[in-house]
Design an enzyme around this catalytic site. Sequence first.
Site, short mmCIF file in Angstrom:
data_model
loop_
_atom_site.label_atom_id
_atom_site.label_comp_id
_atom_site.label_asym_id
_atom_site.label_seq_id
_atom_site.Cartn_x
_atom_site.Cartn_y
_atom_site.Cartn_z
N ASP A 21 14.79 87.73 17.82
CA ASP A 21 16.07 87.55 17.08
C ASP A 21 17.19 86.81 18.05
O ASP A 21 16.29 85.95 18.02
CB ASP A 21 17.40 89.09 18.08
CG ASP A 21 18.33 90.12 16.79
OD1 ASP A 21 18.64 88.99 17.21
OD2 ASP A 21 18.15 90.71 17.05
N HIS B 107 16.92 84.36 15.47
CA HIS B 107 18.13 84.39 14.48
C HIS B 107 18.95 83.59 14.64
O HIS B 107 19.43 82.83 13.88
CB HIS B 107 18.54 86.03 14.27
CG HIS B 107 17.90 87.26 13.80
ND1 HIS B 107 16.81 86.22 13.43
CD2 HIS B 107 17.83 88.34 14.00
CE1 HIS B 107 16.35 87.35 12.92
NE2 HIS B 107 16.69 88.52 13.74
#
Length: 525
Positions: free
Chosen positions: A258, A292
């Site tokens: 993430d 991300h």
Amino acid sequence: MKIKNILIILCFITGLNTAFANEGWINILKAGGNNKGILCTKAIQGAIDKASTNDGGGTVYFPAGNYLTGALKLKSNITIYLDAGAVLKFSENFDDYLPYVEMRYEGIMMKTFSPLFYAKDAENISIKGRGVIDGQGKVWWNEVYRIETAKGPIPLTKWQKMWDEQNPAIGYEPYYKRTMDKKFFRPSFFQVLNCKNILIEGVTFQNSPFWTINPEFCENITITGITINNPHSPNTDGINPSSCKNVHISNCHISVGDDCITIKSGRDADGRKYGVATENVTITNCTMLSGHGGVVIGSEMSGGIKKITISNCVFDGTDRGIRLKSARGRGGVVEDIRVDNIVMKNIKENAIIMDLFYDKSSKEEPVSERTPIFRNIHISNLTGTDVKKAGSIVGISEMPVQNISFSNINIQSEDGFTLNTTDNVEFHDVKVTTKMGASFEIENSNNLILDNVATMKPIANTPLIKLTDVSNMMINNNFPMFATDIFLEADGAKTKGIYLKNNVFNNVKKVVNKGAALNAAAIVE
């Protein structure tokens, strides 16, 4: 004389032994633990408890070998030290993270599984060394996948029933219902609550069940020289200080499932209830690969985030570079942010993004404590190559993104900068070379400066700058060095007060392309 020298040496050695003995080092192998991979939570916790009771605290030492443990509760004045070759693995049995403890999950306080390393109301905690700490998170990831992909209702597990029993009245916004309905909240790798003087140095963390390093409501945190590697995994952020003060992150190497580094301060009403901002944060000399986002602020920023510096970092392969995100209902102020000396490559989406419209379905509402604010953010000395989009700034109608500047930026991207609903934004010495579209596309914005902006490869019949409903703007000191078909395209009935001053347009075929809705007096040359 020889006897005297021998006595001196013996006294010296005895003194050293006494000094080392008083340092409070506890070798876990001499405290009931083992390095054969057999569960020894009780021995490790016992060593931590003993070390914390020593005058001045102590160190729990892990020599080379394989260790297995369940959740550990850290105490004041202790150090966990993993020597090179030591691998500390955490159990794959969910029961080894009981009883449930008070913790913060994605910005909401609740009771659920104990973090792998957990502490509350403690101080002077360190994790150091050259060893590896493995969260063995796959079992946690698989359980989330099982719940999320189920077709139709499935029986609640005993852990979900426990969560219901221990969390009878947690409030949350409707958009978060899908997450809360799971009733299964994975533990952070390292979460400490209301602690002071935290040091994490040198070690490698891998395979976190959830967020990796997650101090909450803490002060004086130093994270330096660590590696975090969480491959192909959901929500496994790297470093997430939340509602913390005086945080120093440096010399880290992060590749996760993430966001690499995320700064937070609580979610929605629950975050505003505590009202504790994250402030005084420095991030420097870090490399970030898979993730991300490289450095992200939000989206849980309801307590506020301020006084942040990000410098001397490399983002190579992240989905986004610098990302600020929030939405109506979150509230909180993000302000006083400095980003400097950054290199980006192979950014799959935006190099820079500031988005107050993270919840796309939200509707305009009166300004209140629910209104998020982004302001006073300044980015300089940034290079980006192989970028999909240079940047995007999106405000909300009741609260434009305010007081933003970009200086000495050079980005090669497929698409350029887009601004929508902003106020007081400046670009100085910014080159954005795109493969399609304008380098700078601005809508519904006021009070802007574009000073010495350029593209290295003008696109045929495409403007460098495109404006729609923009007012009070200075475009100055520009010298397109390469043959340019259109410099500026402007449209919109609200466009006015656009000043072109001190520019050299010798290489430009058409300086201004005026749209049908543009007022004749909107542009002043």
